[in-house]
Write a protein that holds these residues in place. Structure first.
Motif, PDB file in Angstrom:
ATOM      1  N   ALA A  74     -42.894  22.526  -5.512  1.00  0.00           N
ATOM      2  CA  ALA A  74     -43.397  23.884  -5.291  1.00  0.00           C
ATOM      3  C   ALA A  74     -42.312  24.835  -4.812  1.00  0.00           C
ATOM      4  CB  ALA A  74     -44.544  23.850  -4.288  1.00  0.00           C
ATOM      5  N   LYS A  75     -41.280  24.304  -4.184  1.00  0.00           N
ATOM      6  CA  LYS A  75     -40.245  25.175  -3.608  1.00  0.00           C
ATOM      7  C   LYS A  75     -38.909  25.090  -4.345  1.00  0.00           C
ATOM      8  CE  LYS A  75     -40.270  23.271   0.548  1.00  0.00           C
ATOM      9  NZ  LYS A  75     -39.879  23.009   1.931  1.00  0.00           N
ATOM     10  N   LEU A  76     -38.836  24.340  -5.448  1.00  0.00           N
ATOM     11  CA  LEU A  76     -37.570  24.129  -6.134  1.00  0.00           C
ATOM     12  C   LEU A  76     -36.858  25.420  -6.563  1.00  0.00           C
ATOM     13  CD1 LEU A  76     -37.721  20.983  -8.456  1.00  0.00           C
ATOM     14  CD2 LEU A  76     -36.227  21.435  -6.517  1.00  0.00           C
ATOM     15  N   PRO A  77     -37.544  26.376  -7.179  1.00  0.00           N
ATOM     16  CA  PRO A  77     -36.807  27.583  -7.622  1.00  0.00           C
ATOM     17  C   PRO A  77     -36.073  28.284  -6.479  1.00  0.00           C
ATOM     18  CG  PRO A  77     -38.960  27.500  -8.660  1.00  0.00           C
ATOM     19  CD  PRO A  77     -38.952  26.405  -7.635  1.00  0.00           C
ATOM     20  N   ALA A  78     -36.760  28.470  -5.363  1.00  0.00           N
ATOM     21  CA  ALA A  78     -36.125  29.140  -4.220  1.00  0.00           C
ATOM     22  C   ALA A  78     -35.036  28.263  -3.622  1.00  0.00           C
ATOM     23  CB  ALA A  78     -37.173  29.476  -3.169  1.00  0.00           C
ATOM     24  N   PHE A  79     -35.259  26.970  -3.583  1.00  0.00           N
ATOM     25  CA  PHE A  79     -34.297  26.018  -3.026  1.00  0.00           C
ATOM     26  C   PHE A  79     -32.986  26.050  -3.821  1.00  0.00           C
ATOM     27  CE2 PHE A  79     -32.843  21.499  -2.542  1.00  0.00           C
ATOM     28  CZ  PHE A  79     -32.657  21.504  -1.166  1.00  0.00           C
ATOM     29  N   ILE A  80     -33.103  25.969  -5.137  1.00  0.00           N
ATOM     30  CA  ILE A  80     -31.922  25.960  -6.002  1.00  0.00           C
ATOM     31  C   ILE A  80     -31.198  27.298  -5.937  1.00  0.00           C
ATOM     32  CG2 ILE A  80     -31.164  25.845  -8.415  1.00  0.00           C
ATOM     33  CD1 ILE A  80     -33.505  23.823  -8.833  1.00  0.00           C
ATOM     34  N   LYS A  81     -31.953  28.374  -5.836  1.00  0.00           N
ATOM     35  CA  LYS A  81     -31.353  29.709  -5.777  1.00  0.00           C
ATOM     36  C   LYS A  81     -30.415  29.839  -4.582  1.00  0.00           C
ATOM     37  CE  LYS A  81     -32.619  34.600  -5.962  1.00  0.00           C
ATOM     38  NZ  LYS A  81     -33.754  35.565  -5.988  1.00  0.00           N
ATOM     39  N   GLN A  82     -30.776  29.227  -3.462  1.00  0.00           N
ATOM     40  CA  GLN A  82     -29.916  29.299  -2.280  1.00  0.00           C
ATOM     41  C   GLN A  82     -28.575  28.609  -2.520  1.00  0.00           C
ATOM     42  OE1 GLN A  82     -31.969  28.856   1.732  1.00  0.00           O
ATOM     43  NE2 GLN A  82     -33.553  28.048   0.400  1.00  0.00           N
ATOM     44  N   PHE A  83     -28.606  27.494  -3.226  1.00  0.00           N
ATOM     45  CA  PHE A  83     -27.359  26.792  -3.523  1.00  0.00           C
ATOM     46  C   PHE A  83     -26.531  27.544  -4.555  1.00  0.00           C
ATOM     47  CE2 PHE A  83     -29.613  23.294  -1.545  1.00  0.00           C
ATOM     48  CZ  PHE A  83     -28.609  22.598  -0.900  1.00  0.00           C
ATOM     49  N   ALA A  84     -27.197  28.111  -5.537  1.00  0.00           N
ATOM     50  CA  ALA A  84     -26.484  28.846  -6.583  1.00  0.00           C
ATOM     51  C   ALA A  84     -25.724  30.037  -6.013  1.00  0.00           C
ATOM     52  CB  ALA A  84     -27.469  29.306  -7.654  1.00  0.00           C
ATOM     53  N   ALA A  85     -26.195  30.569  -4.885  1.00  0.00           N
ATOM     54  CA  ALA A  85     -25.560  31.743  -4.277  1.00  0.00           C
ATOM     55  C   ALA A  85     -24.332  31.388  -3.446  1.00  0.00           C
ATOM     56  CB  ALA A  85     -26.572  32.489  -3.411  1.00  0.00           C
ATOM     57  N   LEU A  86     -24.095  30.101  -3.199  1.00  0.00           N
ATOM     58  CA  LEU A  86     -22.961  29.697  -2.365  1.00  0.00           C
ATOM     59  C   LEU A  86     -21.652  29.860  -3.139  1.00  0.00           C
ATOM     60  CD1 LEU A  86     -24.419  26.470  -0.689  1.00  0.00           C
ATOM     61  CD2 LEU A  86     -24.277  28.783   0.264  1.00  0.00           C
ATOM     62  N   PRO A  87     -20.625  30.410  -2.475  1.00  0.00           N
ATOM     63  CA  PRO A  87     -19.373  30.735  -3.179  1.00  0.00           C
ATOM     64  C   PRO A  87     -18.346  29.606  -3.175  1.00  0.00           C
ATOM     65  CG  PRO A  87     -19.289  31.635  -0.966  1.00  0.00           C
ATOM     66  CD  PRO A  87     -20.619  30.925  -1.087  1.00  0.00           C
ATOM     67  N   GLY A  88     -18.719  28.442  -3.682  1.00  0.00           N
ATOM     68  CA  GLY A  88     -17.752  27.356  -3.699  1.00  0.00           C
ATOM     69  C   GLY A  88     -18.409  26.003  -3.902  1.00  0.00           C
ATOM     70  N   LYS A  89     -17.582  24.963  -3.903  1.00  0.00           N
ATOM     71  CA  LYS A  89     -18.087  23.614  -4.073  1.00  0.00           C
ATOM     72  C   LYS A  89     -18.884  23.194  -2.838  1.00  0.00           C
ATOM     73  CE  LYS A  89     -14.412  22.040  -7.166  1.00  0.00           C
ATOM     74  NZ  LYS A  89     -13.326  21.046  -7.378  1.00  0.00           N
ATOM     75  N   THR A  90     -19.884  22.359  -3.060  1.00  0.00           N
ATOM     76  CA  THR A  90     -20.831  22.008  -2.007  1.00  0.00           C
ATOM     77  C   THR A  90     -20.860  20.500  -1.778  1.00  0.00           C
ATOM     78  OG1 THR A  90     -22.241  23.874  -2.633  1.00  0.00           O
ATOM     79  CG2 THR A  90     -23.250  22.175  -1.284  1.00  0.00           C
ATOM     80  N   ALA A  91     -21.008  20.122  -0.512  1.00  0.00           N
ATOM     81  CA  ALA A  91     -21.300  18.736  -0.152  1.00  0.00           C
ATOM     82  C   ALA A  91     -22.575  18.743   0.674  1.00  0.00           C
ATOM     83  CB  ALA A  91     -20.161  18.112   0.643  1.00  0.00           C
ATOM     84  N   VAL A  92     -23.548  17.939   0.277  1.00  0.00           N
ATOM     85  CA  VAL A  92     -24.831  17.912   0.973  1.00  0.00           C
ATOM     86  C   VAL A  92     -24.949  16.610   1.760  1.00  0.00           C
ATOM     87  CG1 VAL A  92     -25.921  19.366  -0.769  1.00  0.00           C
ATOM     88  CG2 VAL A  92     -26.087  16.886  -0.983  1.00  0.00           C
ATOM     89  N   PHE A  93     -25.707  16.679   2.846  1.00  0.00           N
ATOM     90  CA  PHE A  93     -25.929  15.472   3.635  1.00  0.00           C
ATOM     91  C   PHE A  93     -27.284  15.550   4.328  1.00  0.00           C
ATOM     92  CE2 PHE A  93     -23.813  18.465   6.436  1.00  0.00           C
ATOM     93  CZ  PHE A  93     -24.457  18.340   7.650  1.00  0.00           C
ATOM     94  N   CYS A  94     -27.836  14.368   4.596  1.00  0.00           N
ATOM     95  CA  CYS A  94     -29.050  14.258   5.415  1.00  0.00           C
ATOM     96  C   CYS A  94     -28.726  13.297   6.553  1.00  0.00           C
ATOM     97  CB  CYS A  94     -30.259  13.829   4.578  1.00  0.00           C
ATOM     98  SG  CYS A  94     -30.061  12.263   3.689  1.00  0.00           S
ATOM     99  N   TRP A  95     -29.711  12.599   7.058  1.00  0.00           N
ATOM    100  CA  TRP A  95     -29.456  11.753   8.222  1.00  0.00           C
ATOM    101  C   TRP A  95     -28.549  10.580   7.894  1.00  0.00           C
ATOM    102  CZ3 TRP A  95     -28.426  10.608  12.800  1.00  0.00           C
ATOM    103  CH2 TRP A  95     -28.649   9.343  13.367  1.00  0.00           C
ATOM    104  N   ARG A  96     -28.843   9.838   6.829  1.00  0.00           N
ATOM    105  CA  ARG A  96     -28.024   8.667   6.512  1.00  0.00           C
ATOM    106  C   ARG A  96     -27.660   8.585   5.031  1.00  0.00           C
ATOM    107  NH1 ARG A  96     -32.516   3.948   7.802  1.00  0.00           N
ATOM    108  NH2 ARG A  96     -34.174   4.715   6.434  1.00  0.00           N
ATOM    109  N   GLY A  97     -27.636   9.727   4.350  1.00  0.00           N
ATOM    110  CA  GLY A  97     -27.266   9.735   2.939  1.00  0.00           C
ATOM    111  C   GLY A  97     -28.340   9.140   2.064  1.00  0.00           C
ATOM    112  N   GLY A  98     -29.596   9.334   2.452  1.00  0.00           N
ATOM    113  CA  GLY A  98     -30.719   8.733   1.744  1.00  0.00           C
ATOM    114  C   GLY A  98     -31.392   9.672   0.754  1.00  0.00           C
TER     115      GLY A  98
END
Length: 348
Positions: A74-98
């Motif tokens: 339900a939130k994917l379009p807005a979620f992806i839009k936030q990443f698309a707006a970032l000006p560079g390469k991205t590294a994502v992380f959560c608690w234990r890489g799960g």
């Protein structure tokens, strides 16, 4: 497909400014502790995470995954839009890489947005920081600033930082000024946040000839300073800063803003009033209640903080490099640079 990235590679890429770090955990997890400089784009908010966790424990793994998929879709379009707006390469992380970081990196990859996933997540980062601080061999000599309360040692460190000099502001990292009044007006940091900020600063300064810091105690508010840094402090070059009482009172009033934190100041004073002679304590309390802060601060310095400092500083008197007398933090910073010969600027 996304790529996994190990913690040591992440550190190197961060040093070179090659990555934007994104913490996809919930807002409360992010506030509790994260990698310094990271952004928070949560896959689930706090309520959603709690709901999924309850299903996981009380129903089944499949029920939790199904509900998670419903929420995310339900939130994917807005979620992806936030990443698309970032000006560079991205590294994502959560608690234990799960699942949360894997889901995020996979979806981004499908949408043509390249993202790394941190192997082991925040837990691996935290473990690396703790290990590094427990066995760090920090080469630069420390120039340790001493001085009575209100001397403006923090302001001096910031003046040095503004000149490009390596300086550790441990109180800013702790979110505490290290006294009974030290928490007033500051957001307290926990040990995880303190360690992360300290590790980043020490890594920046590892090639510097000298690093300035204040003569802090082992404990600052809720956090503790690593043993190796306390040993380096003892072995450092010690400089005493001296300023007139009037300047010190003004520094304290500017730093603590008692008019905006009246009740907090009163409560903090009442924690230490038993350590003062009764008539003096009664006078200071009355002055605080009447909001005559300048006079209250002057009496606190004369009758409480200065005697305590005189006792604690005795051990450094014989090894002090110099005493610097100044009226402002800017003057003291300039004198310090003249004392050590300049040439201490480091690249950010």
């Amino acid at each position: 497909m996304f790529q996994d990235i190990a913690i040591d590679v992440l550190f190197e890429k961060r040093k070179r400014g090659e990555l934007i770090l994104v913490d996809v955990r919930s807002p409360s997890e992010y506030r509790e502790a994260s990698i310094p400089g990271s952004l928070n784009i949560p896959l689930f908010d706090d309520a959603e995470r709690a709901e999924i966790g309850t299903l996981y424990k009380q129903a089944s793994v499949d029920a939790a995954k199904t509900r998670g998929l419903e929420i995310v879709s339900a939130k994917l379009p807005a979620f992806i839009k936030q990443f698309a707006a970032l000006p560079g390469k991205t590294a994502v992380f959560c608690w234990r890489g799960g699942m949360r970081s894997k889901t995020t990196a996979t979806v981004l990859s499908l949408m043509g947005i390249h993202a790394y996933r941190l192997t082991g997540g925040y837990r691996a980062y935290r473990r690396s920081v703790v290990d590094a601080l427990s066995e760090m061999d920090f080469a630069p000599k420390l120039i340790v600033l001493h001085g009575n309360t209100g001397t403006g040692k923090t302001a001096i460190l910031r003046a040095l930082q503004a000149r490009g000099c390596p300086a550790l502001d441990l109180e800013a990292m702790a979110g505490h000024r290290g006294s009974a009044f030290g928490h007033i007006g500051l957001p307290a940091h926990n040990q995880k946040t303190f360690d992360a900020l300290l590790f980043d600063e020490l890594s920046r300064f590892e090639q510097a000839p000298y690093v300035f810091m204040e003569a802090e105690s082992k404990r600052i508010g809720k956090v503790t300073v690593p043993d190796f840094l306390m040993r380096k402090k003892e072995e450092g070059l010690h400089v005493r800063i001296e300023m007139p009482v009037e300047a010190r009172v003004n520094t304290i009033l500017n730093d603590y803003r008692p008019e905006a934190h009246h009740e907090a100041c009163l409560q903090a004073f009442r924690l230490i009033k038993s350590r003062l002679h009764t008539p003096v304590a009664a006078e200071i309390e009355t002055l605080l209640e009447e909001r005559r802060y300048d006079r209250a601060v002057a009496l606190l310095l004369i009758h409480y903080y200065d005697p305590r400092y005189a006792h604690s500083s005795e051990a450094y008197e014989s090894t002090a490099l110099a005493a610097i007398r100044a009226d402002t933090a800017e003057e003291a910073a300039e004198e310090l640079l003249r004392l050590v010969g300049g040439g201490l600027a480091v690249q950010p």
